[in-house]
Design a protein around this motif. Structure first.
Motif, PDB file in Angstrom:
ATOM      1  N   GLN A   1       4.749   3.096  68.116  1.00 19.17           N
ATOM      2  CA  GLN A   1       3.456   3.666  67.759  1.00 19.17           C
ATOM      3  C   GLN A   1       2.324   2.664  67.957  1.00 19.17           C
ATOM      4  OE1 GLN A   1       2.947   6.875  67.077  1.00 19.17           O
ATOM      5  NE2 GLN A   1       5.148   7.204  67.372  1.00 19.17           N
ATOM      6  N   ALA A   2       2.591   1.408  67.605  1.00 18.43           N
ATOM      7  CA  ALA A   2       1.552   0.371  67.744  1.00 18.43           C
ATOM      8  C   ALA A   2       1.206   0.108  69.199  1.00 18.43           C
ATOM      9  CB  ALA A   2       2.032  -0.919  67.079  1.00 18.43           C
ATOM     10  N   ARG A   3       2.177   0.288  70.081  1.00 16.94           N
ATOM     11  CA  ARG A   3       1.986   0.011  71.502  1.00 16.94           C
ATOM     12  C   ARG A   3       1.391   1.213  72.253  1.00 16.94           C
ATOM     13  NH1 ARG A   3       6.606  -2.053  71.992  1.00 16.94           N
ATOM     14  NH2 ARG A   3       7.719  -0.194  72.635  1.00 16.94           N
TER      15      ARG A   3
ATOM     16  N   VAL B   1      17.180  -4.275  67.232  1.00 19.34           N
ATOM     17  CA  VAL B   1      15.746  -4.494  67.439  1.00 19.34           C
ATOM     18  C   VAL B   1      15.510  -4.676  68.941  1.00 19.34           C
ATOM     19  CG1 VAL B   1      13.774  -5.996  66.949  1.00 19.34           C
ATOM     20  CG2 VAL B   1      15.501  -5.567  65.172  1.00 19.34           C
ATOM     21  N   ASP B   2      14.548  -3.956  69.498  1.00 14.41           N
ATOM     22  CA  ASP B   2      14.358  -3.979  70.953  1.00 14.41           C
ATOM     23  C   ASP B   2      13.505  -5.161  71.405  1.00 14.41           C
ATOM     24  OD1 ASP B   2      15.928  -1.735  71.404  1.00 14.41           O
ATOM     25  OD2 ASP B   2      14.248  -0.358  71.098  1.00 14.41           O
ATOM     26  N   ILE B   3      13.841  -6.330  70.944  1.00 12.70           N
ATOM     27  CA  ILE B   3      13.151  -7.560  71.317  1.00 12.70           C
ATOM     28  C   ILE B   3      13.469  -7.937  72.763  1.00 12.70           C
ATOM     29  CG2 ILE B   3      15.067  -8.919  70.333  1.00 12.70           C
ATOM     30  CD1 ILE B   3      13.103 -11.174  69.775  1.00 12.70           C
TER      31      ILE B   3
ATOM     32  N   ASN C   1      11.562  -0.395  65.236  1.00 14.30           N
ATOM     33  CA  ASN C   1      11.331   0.047  66.621  1.00 14.30           C
ATOM     34  C   ASN C   1      10.311   1.183  66.695  1.00 14.30           C
ATOM     35  OD1 ASN C   1      13.086  -1.824  67.794  1.00 14.30           O
ATOM     36  ND2 ASN C   1      14.841  -0.469  67.588  1.00 14.30           N
ATOM     37  N   GLU C   2      10.337   2.074  65.712  1.00 15.86           N
ATOM     38  CA  GLU C   2       9.393   3.190  65.714  1.00 15.86           C
ATOM     39  C   GLU C   2       7.964   2.691  65.465  1.00 15.86           C
ATOM     40  OE1 GLU C   2       7.786   6.827  66.213  1.00 15.86           O
ATOM     41  OE2 GLU C   2       9.845   6.192  66.681  1.00 15.86           O
TER      42      GLU C   2
ATOM     43  N   GLY D   1      14.255  -1.948  58.223  1.00 19.73           N
ATOM     44  CA  GLY D   1      15.442  -1.603  58.994  1.00 19.73           C
ATOM     45  C   GLY D   1      15.128  -1.404  60.459  1.00 19.73           C
ATOM     46  N   VAL D   2      16.176  -1.417  61.268  1.00 20.73           N
ATOM     47  CA  VAL D   2      16.030  -1.414  62.728  1.00 20.73           C
ATOM     48  C   VAL D   2      15.265  -0.207  63.230  1.00 20.73           C
ATOM     49  CG1 VAL D   2      17.330  -1.172  64.882  1.00 20.73           C
ATOM     50  CG2 VAL D   2      18.046  -2.866  63.183  1.00 20.73           C
ATOM     51  N   GLU D   3      15.644   0.983  62.789  1.00 21.78           N
ATOM     52  CA  GLU D   3      15.028   2.204  63.304  1.00 21.78           C
ATOM     53  C   GLU D   3      13.538   2.233  63.004  1.00 21.78           C
ATOM     54  OE1 GLU D   3      15.581   7.057  62.904  1.00 21.78           O
ATOM     55  OE2 GLU D   3      17.238   5.717  62.363  1.00 21.78           O
TER      56      GLU D   3
END
Length: 421
Positions: A52-54, A248-250, A47-48, A42-44
């Motif tokens: 975290q990965a970034r 999605v923050d694409i 993005n989370e 899911g979207v949330e």
């Protein structure tokens, strides 16, 4: 004339029909996308995970755990940034205009972003940074990569080292997903010159490859925080708009290979971005490379369209100033003089440097070649080409600074790596 233009207005009933198509539970295309988003949690959650990965601490910890040799380079880069080893923008301008120059008079309202392509290997960035310190040069504010994604992951964490380095220096950057036609999906790219003319019909995401592109994006977004990618196909461009609309923050930029070369194509591209924008007016389209065939009048008209659609600050025109010496345009190719005139009138442009100065490239035993972007690292090493290709990249860095100097001389500011200068 006014009556004719009125006839072109899209009626509400036609928009209603399109909305019914999109929202239809039986729409296979939209369902494939929404199912894919749910598959990733899911979207949330998507993005989370990406956030975290970034995270810089997360990236550094992972690199240390895998024993990456790039940790020392990243620590060096942070040290140079913190010690202000790179030339300041003020001093750079004074070196060009003189100590007594009125730096405040340089126009920042239409500052041009300095862009370079393609930074294929993390060590090239470190070599570039060392040269920038030594020669008091600017590091670009925007960096494009076209390296195989799966190869990056296996190469001592190159993909993570680059993601962290971009945050250290304060530059935006773009990755190019492997689902781009060269992975076997486009049969027109499998037979060399004998089949290449078929490539003119579109840039290779046939059949189910468009949704594969979206899945690959979500994989690298959630696992490595890769947010901004290259987009080369009308279908995946639409998917990028839809993913963003769904939450999605694409972010993506459209490649020069899409061939956007006239104001009508630009209007089509930007209208779609507007139609699929979020309620806050934001869009996933952050920039696009116009075709190398465009002239300043094309971009002036494009600017009028972009401004009227309210996308002037969001969507950057990424204009090739230099191109690789081989395999893409007739040489000599250098649009710097045109850029100077254009930048006085049009904001939010980046000056993209894909090649070195043509007069320098012509002297190289191995000038820059667009096909070199697709070489595997093992083939580069086996053929002893790594230093040569890095030299091609540093030629592009030289061109970046030639453009920066020309713009500043003309009273136009530039956007370099913002944490360094």
């Amino acid at each position: 004339m006014t009556d004719l233009k009125e006839m072109l207005k899209i009626e509400a009933k036609d928009l209603d029909i399109v909305n019914l198509l999109i929202s239809n539970p039986d729409n296979a295309q939209v369902s494939a996308l929404t199912d894919l988003i749910e598959k990733f949690g899911g979207v949330e959650a998507i993005n989370e995970k990406a956030k975290q990965a970034r995270n810089p601490e997360t990236l550094m910890q992972k690199l240390k755990e895998m024993g990456s040799p790039y940790v020392a380079d990243l620590e060096w880069l942070m040290e140079q940034r913190d010690n202000k080893a790179f030339i300041s923008m003020e001093d750079y301008c004074k070196n060009i205009l003189g100590e007594d120059a009125d730096i405040a008079s340089i126009d920042s309202s239409k500052a041009v972003t300095l862009e370079i392509s393609a930074m294929q290997f993390f060590p090239w960035l470190i070599a570039q940074a060392k040269q920038a310190i030594e020669k008091k040069e600017l590091m670009p504010g925007r960096i494009i990569r076209v390296r195989n994604m799966a190869e990056q992951v296996k190469d001592d964490g190159d993909i993570m080292a680059t993601a962290l380095a971009m945050q250290i220096i304060g530059a935006t950057y773009v990755e190019s997903l492997d689902t781009r036609g060269t992975d076997g999906g486009n049969i027109h790219l499998g037979g060399g010159p004998e089949t290449l003319s078929g490539f003119f019909g579109g840039i290779g995401q046939p059949n189910d490859y468009a949704i594969k592109w979206a899945e690959e994006y979500l994989h690298y977004y959630t696992n490595y925080g890769i947010k901004e990618v290259l987009n080369i196909n009308s279908g995946t461009i639409l998917l990028g708009y839809m993913m963003h609309r769904l939450g999605v923050d694409i972010k993506f930029k459209i490649s020069v290979f899409v061939g956007i070369d006239n104001p009508y194509y630009i209007m089509w591209t930007l209208m779609t971005a507007r139609l699929f924008s979020r309620k806050d007016g934001s869009t996933s389209l952050v920039g696009f490379n116009l075709s190398n065939s465009v002239n300043n009048e094309t971009i002036l008209q494009a600017h009028a369209i972009r401004k009227q659609l309210g996308l002037e600050k969001q969507v950057r025109f990424e204009h090739h100033i230099t191109e690789t010496y081989k395999s893409i345009v007739p040489q000599p190719y250098n649009r710097r003089d045109e850029l100077i005139q254009l930048a006085k009138k049009v904001p939010n442009i980046s000056a993209k440097h894909e090649g070195g100065e043509p007069e320098i490239e012509s002297t190289r035993e191995h000038p820059s070649d667009i096909f070199d972007y697709f070489l595997a690292k093992k083939d580069i090493l086996e053929n002893g080409l790594m230093d040569t290709l890095m030299g091609n990249y540093l030629d592009k860095h030289h061109s970046v600074n030639q453009t920066a100097r020309a713009l500043i001389k003309a009273g136009i500011n530039v956007v370099a790596a913002q944490n360094l200068h």
